[in-house]
Design a protein around this motif. Structure first.
Motif, mmCIF file in Angstrom:
data_model
loop_
_atom_site.group_PDB
_atom_site.id
_atom_site.type_symbol
_atom_site.label_atom_id
_atom_site.label_comp_id
_atom_site.label_asym_id
_atom_site.label_seq_id
_atom_site.Cartn_x
_atom_site.Cartn_y
_atom_site.Cartn_z
ATOM 1 N N GLY A 8 28.102 46.485 87.927
ATOM 2 C CA GLY A 8 28.138 46.678 86.382
ATOM 3 C C GLY A 8 27.884 47.961 85.918
ATOM 4 O O GLY A 8 28.383 48.506 84.749
ATOM 5 N N VAL A 33 30.746 50.063 84.270
ATOM 6 C CA VAL A 33 31.095 50.077 82.848
ATOM 7 C C VAL A 33 30.840 51.320 82.234
ATOM 8 O O VAL A 33 31.247 51.513 81.160
ATOM 9 N N ASP A 60 31.111 54.359 83.082
ATOM 10 C CA ASP A 60 32.544 55.201 83.368
ATOM 11 C C ASP A 60 32.216 56.402 83.641
ATOM 12 O O ASP A 60 32.270 57.427 83.177
ATOM 13 N N THR A 79 28.751 55.244 89.204
ATOM 14 C CA THR A 79 29.476 54.139 89.856
ATOM 15 C C THR A 79 29.329 54.037 91.446
ATOM 16 O O THR A 79 28.936 53.125 91.885
ATOM 17 N N TYR A 123 24.543 48.872 78.145
ATOM 18 C CA TYR A 123 24.222 48.119 79.564
ATOM 19 C C TYR A 123 23.006 47.386 79.846
ATOM 20 O O TYR A 123 23.173 46.288 80.018
#
Length: 740
Positions: free
Chosen positions: A289, A292, A294, A299, A538
């Motif tokens: 997750g 997300v 970005d 990531t 988040y």
């Protein structure tokens, strides 16, 4: 799911040689791939879409000579004024020429030409420009750069090469092995069997080996940050040991209950294995997750760690049963093997020993620590809840003062080349020289750039907090100019963060050319701000996910809400303690921290993702047993006691293992890895011992039967994932007549 895993566990034991060979082949194959296909890790933190990153991309395209890595060599003379003497000038020029001849260097700037001489004539700065990025600098080039000035040092001068080219991979060595050793000791104490402990550790190490080999095999095609493999190793070790521990523990209990090894391992994988799959899935989802947000490097870190956790789950539900088959009854302590030799492995599934009471009833011991602790917590539930909340609240007090930044050399370990260089620059010139900013001015024509650059320089020089603005350097076409800006404050100071915003506001009205602010300091500020903005989103995503997942598992409204609130308490207290130690410096000496400073930008969001998954581990393993007993007729209070009584020992061992593994990374010199290890170890300790094993049973007993309430329409709408193995019990009950 439980029935499917039950069959998988039995099949893995029956075909244990094949399973072991397959995993061995996978390990060797990925190891060879890692050795032949692997590439280097990177220390670059790119941030697409930010002004600083656009400037870097523009320089790479239009002004490649200025887009490479830079270095700064700090020179300190033995006495004041010595740089002004002919001997001093000759020596500095010699060092400058030596730096210019280092492989990979395109030029070194004489400090007398750039006027980089301190007012007292004792310090000088030699700027070095490399052709490639910091990650393109080879070890040979880096070694040659670090040796610049050796002859001058022999004459009593201090020469300290530094800059972004000195950034390297964190070394993983003997200190983390201490954590693994402690984990092994915990396993031996928990199981009372060297075979069981060794098998569990071997299972986890094979999983970590496969996961890390696969990660490095992909590093040739995927850009990995230097901290990604360390994070993956941390998590892979911790969850690998824990997941094998849970399955082995349940298998041993099944053996004591009189089941054959095949039946025992099938039931262990079907029940504890279901919880392992669910717990692993929550960790993987939380880490994946991170995409997300970005942010590319974050990531990759999340996916790398998620990959090792996935491997740990697969190894636990396939290789662990196979190794348990090889171990046989030796996974039990000697006293249990002697006392139950006729029962262990000798009774078909579903049967009791002839002429005796059921083994399970005889073996049930309710005098253990878990049962005693549950009775105590339930009896004093209101004071326990209040004291726990007050304690966690006090620990969380420093959390609102948390500051985020990318690490700089000022927090590097004392005595390291980067730290010596940083300290010399601060000593001779001030903190601003360690965090220079760069302003890119670009236009369609050389005339427009030449007219705009001086205007930009005047605006920046007039900004509060700017110490100096260097004359512009232009690319060969004259369309792009680069201005160096020296702030008065250090790169991680709040004043520098404000200065970056002030400069951008000052030049926002400039027409005729594009003006972009960049540099390592500006990139760090942009990364930190984007991560800070993403943190609440988040956190909300993770909390919402926890409520939904636990609602599926426990068929309850209040239990998931309670679990999510407990997770928030864990996160707040962990942030507070990490800020107190690493940012404010309280007890910093105990963790070997030389210089406190802001937390690394990605630590909070990464910590939330990891702690979420680990917190759900303990929640599932404790509360699933409570639900299991409650739906089978026990009162809510007794079900809570049973869940704690049966799960406390295993959860305690699992938490101690995770704390040991994470704590081993605290002894690394790298402050980023040190803070990650500390935060994870503290977070696991708080969540396991304060939240899950103290607050949870107290709140569950306070809620009583209401804890398990769920509207009928919602109960019908939710799919049945059967983590606690209720469907498996029905399946086994239908098989029992065949054994009569």
């Amino acid at each position: 799911m439980a029935t499917l895993l039950y069959r998988l566990g039995r099949a893995s034991l029956r075909h244990r040689r094949l399973v072991a060979v397959v995993w061995l082949v996978v390990l060797v194959g990925l190891g060879v791939a890692a050795a032949t296909l692997g590439g280097p890790t990177t220390s670059n933190f790119t941030m697409p879409g930010t002004e600083s990153q656009r400037a870097i991309d523009l320089l790479t395209e239009r002004f490649p000579a200025a887009s490479g890595a830079t270095g700064t060599i700090a020179v300190k003379a033995p006495a004041d004024g010595q740089l002004a003497t002919p001997e001093g000038q000759a020596l500095v020029k010699q060092v400058t020429q030596e730096a210019a001849t280092v492989p990979g260097v395109v030029g070194a700037v004489d400090p007398y030409q750039s006027q980089a001489i301190s007012p007292n004539g004792r310090y000088a700065l030699i700027q070095v420009q490399f052709a490639g990025r910091a990650d393109d600098v080879t070890d040979t080039q880096r070694d040659a750069y670090e040796k610049v000035g050796a002859q001058a040092e022999a004459q009593g001068w201090q020469i300290a090469p530094g800059g972004e080219v000195l950034g390297g991979e964190p070394e993983v060595g003997s200190t983390e092995a201490l954590g693994v050793l402690v984990a092994a000791i915990v396993l031996v104490i928990t199981f009372g069997s060297l075979v069981a402990a060794g098998m569990t550790m071997l299972n986890a190490l094979i999983g970590v080996g496969v996961g890390m080999a696969g990660l490095f095999a992909l590093s040739g095609t995927v850009e990995l940050t230097s901290t990604a493999p360390v994070l993956a190793l941390m998590l892979g070790l911790a969850v690998g040991i824990d997941y094998s521990l849970f399955i082995t523990s349940r298998h041993r209990q099944n053996l004591v209950d009189g089941h054959s090894p095949e039946e025992a391992v099938g039931r262990a994988v079907g029940t504890a294995g279901s919880a392992v799959v669910f717990a692993g899935a929550t960790v993987v989802i939380a880490l994946a997750g991170l995409a997300v947000v970005d942010i590319p490097f974050l990531t990759v870190m999340g996916l790398a760690a998620a990959g090792t956790v996935t491997v740990a789950v697969l190894v636990a539900i396939t290789l662990a049963p196979a190794l348990l088959g090889f171990a046989g009854n030796r996974v039990l302590p000697r006293r249990l093997r002697r006392a139950g030799s006729t029962a262990v492995g000798g009774t078909p599934a579903g049967e009791e020993r002839a002429g005796s009471a059921p083994v399970k009833a005889a073996a049930e011991d309710r005098s253990g620590f878990g049962f005693r602790w549950a009775h105590l917590v339930i009896r004093l539930r209101v004071p326990v809840i209040l004291v726990a909340l007050l304690g966690l609240g006090l620990l969380a007090v420093p959390a609102p003062d948390m500051r985020l930044a990318l690490p700089d050399a000022s927090t590097a370990s004392a005595g390291s080349p980067a730290r010596v260089n940083n300290d010399l620059i601060r000593e001779g010139f001030g903190p601003g020289f360690t965090g220079r900013l760069a302003v890119v001015v670009t236009a369609d024509s050389p005339q427009a750039t030449a007219a705009t650059a001086p205007q930009v320089a005047r605006l920046i020089q007039a900004t509060d907090g700017v110490l100096a603005v260097a004359p512009p350097q232009t690319d060969p076409t004259g369309r792009t100019a680069l201005l160096g800006v020296i702030p008065r404050s250090g790169p991680t100071d709040e004043a520098t963060e404000e200065l970056v915003h002030d400069i951008r506001r000052q030049v926002a009205g400039v027409t005729g050319a594009d003006v972009l602010l960049t540099g390592a300091t500006a990139i760090g500020i942009d990364v930190s701000e984007k991560l800070s903005d993403a943190l609440p989103v988040y956190l909300l995503l993770v909390v919402g996910l926890s409520v939904l997942l636990l609602m599926l598992v426990f068929r309850s409204i209040l239990v998931p809400v309670k679990a999510a609130l407990g997770f928030l308490l864990t996160v707040a207290a962990t942030f507070g303690m990490t800020v107190a130690v690493f940012q404010e410096g309280h007890l910093a000496g105990l963790v070997g921290l030389d210089t406190p400073g802001p937390l690394v930008s990605f630590l909070p969001i990464l910590l939330i993702g990891i702690l979420f998954g680990l917190a759900m581990d303990y929640e599932v393993f404790l509360v699933s047993r409570m639900r299991e007993d409650y739906v089978h007729g026990d009162s809510a209070r007794q079900a809570t006691i049973n869940g704690m009584g049966h799960g406390a020992r295993v959860v305690t061992a699992a938490a101690l293992i995770m704390i040991s593994v994470f704590g081993g990374f605290v002894f690394l010199d790298d402050p980023v890895i040190k803070s990650m290890g500390f935060a994870l170890a503290v977070g696991v300790a708080i969540d396991a011992f304060v939240v899950r094993m103290t607050i949870v049973p107290a709140v569950m007993s306070l809620l009583n039967a209401a804890a398990w309430w769920i509207p009928r329409w919602l109960h019908r709408a939710l799919p049945n994932v059967d983590v606690e193995g209720e469907g498996l019990r029905v399946h086994l009950a239908e098989k029992e007549p065949a054994h009569v």
